[in-house]
Write a protein that holds these residues in place. Sequence first.
Motif, short mmCIF file in Angstrom:
data_model
loop_
_atom_site.label_atom_id
_atom_site.label_comp_id
_atom_site.label_asym_id
_atom_site.label_seq_id
_atom_site.Cartn_x
_atom_site.Cartn_y
_atom_site.Cartn_z
N CYS A 135 0.84 -1.20 0.00
CA CYS A 135 0.00 0.00 0.00
C CYS A 135 0.87 1.25 0.00
N GLY A 136 1.88 1.28 0.86
CA GLY A 136 2.77 2.44 0.93
C GLY A 136 3.50 2.67 -0.37
N PHE A 137 3.96 1.59 -1.00
CA PHE A 137 4.69 1.69 -2.26
C PHE A 137 3.78 2.18 -3.38
N ALA A 138 2.62 1.57 -3.54
CA ALA A 138 1.72 1.89 -4.65
C ALA A 138 1.09 3.26 -4.49
N VAL A 139 0.66 3.59 -3.28
CA VAL A 139 -0.02 4.86 -3.04
C VAL A 139 0.94 6.03 -3.21
N THR A 140 2.14 5.93 -2.67
CA THR A 140 3.11 7.00 -2.81
C THR A 140 3.52 7.16 -4.27
N GLY A 141 3.71 6.06 -4.97
CA GLY A 141 4.07 6.12 -6.38
C GLY A 141 2.99 6.81 -7.21
N LEU A 142 1.73 6.44 -6.99
CA LEU A 142 0.64 7.06 -7.73
C LEU A 142 0.49 8.53 -7.36
N ASN A 143 0.73 8.85 -6.11
CA ASN A 143 0.61 10.24 -5.68
C ASN A 143 1.64 11.12 -6.37
N ILE A 144 2.85 10.59 -6.57
CA ILE A 144 3.88 11.35 -7.26
C ILE A 144 3.55 11.51 -8.74
#
Length: 243
Positions: free
Chosen positions: A126-135
């Motif tokens: 979740c942390g990896f995917a959400v932060t990546g999409l947010n960027i």
Amino acid sequence: MTWPFIIVAALVTSFISGIFGMAGGLILMGVLALLLPVSTAMVTHGAIQSVSNGWRAILWRDFIDWRVLGIYLGGSVAAFALLIGIAFEVSKPWLFIILGLVPSLVWIPKRHLHLDARRPDHAVFCGFAVTGLNIVAGVSGPLLDIFFVADGMDRRSIVATKASTQVAAHAAKIAFYLAPALAGGDLTEWPWLLAAAPLAIIGTTLGARVLNLMSDADFRKYTKWIVTGVGLIYVIRGVILLS
């Protein structure tokens, strides 16, 4: 007139965020993308949403799942480390299209994914995917929401923990886009953000009072339809800009 309008938008969308979480951030990102260059919009959105989400996390601090947050941060750091060496900036038309498509994630039947942020492996992903999409897209609330739809989670715990994770995601976005925004000279009126910060806190506080009056079922139902409607508008806007 752009920045005074932005701080008013910060108040309104923070109020919406205080109730529905991701909906307010999605609306604000669209407003900023309409008025500002992409990198400046990303930094401005990150700054305002960091205050809004941070204050919401403080308001509901007794309900934060600190174990989930800690594991999530590990994935978030990994995503930022992976993307920091990549120089890219999505064009404005495609930014609107991506923003519009992100809310479609809320319609994925949870029985097909079985994602639960309370599971350690799911939390780090979740942390990896959400932060990546947010960027990449500026917002990631609908994706984050997929990890918080498991039965048995109180709506206040959902809002509090998600708000905490979003502070980290927005901080990563600011760090990623700050250099190009400064290089473009688009942040010369940054003191306006100082005015937006307290308004974001006020809006979030008022929204939290409304949230406290809602049922868990109403919270999920209204959030889904609001972000879907906003997403449809963004896709149409992006297509028009491409044509």
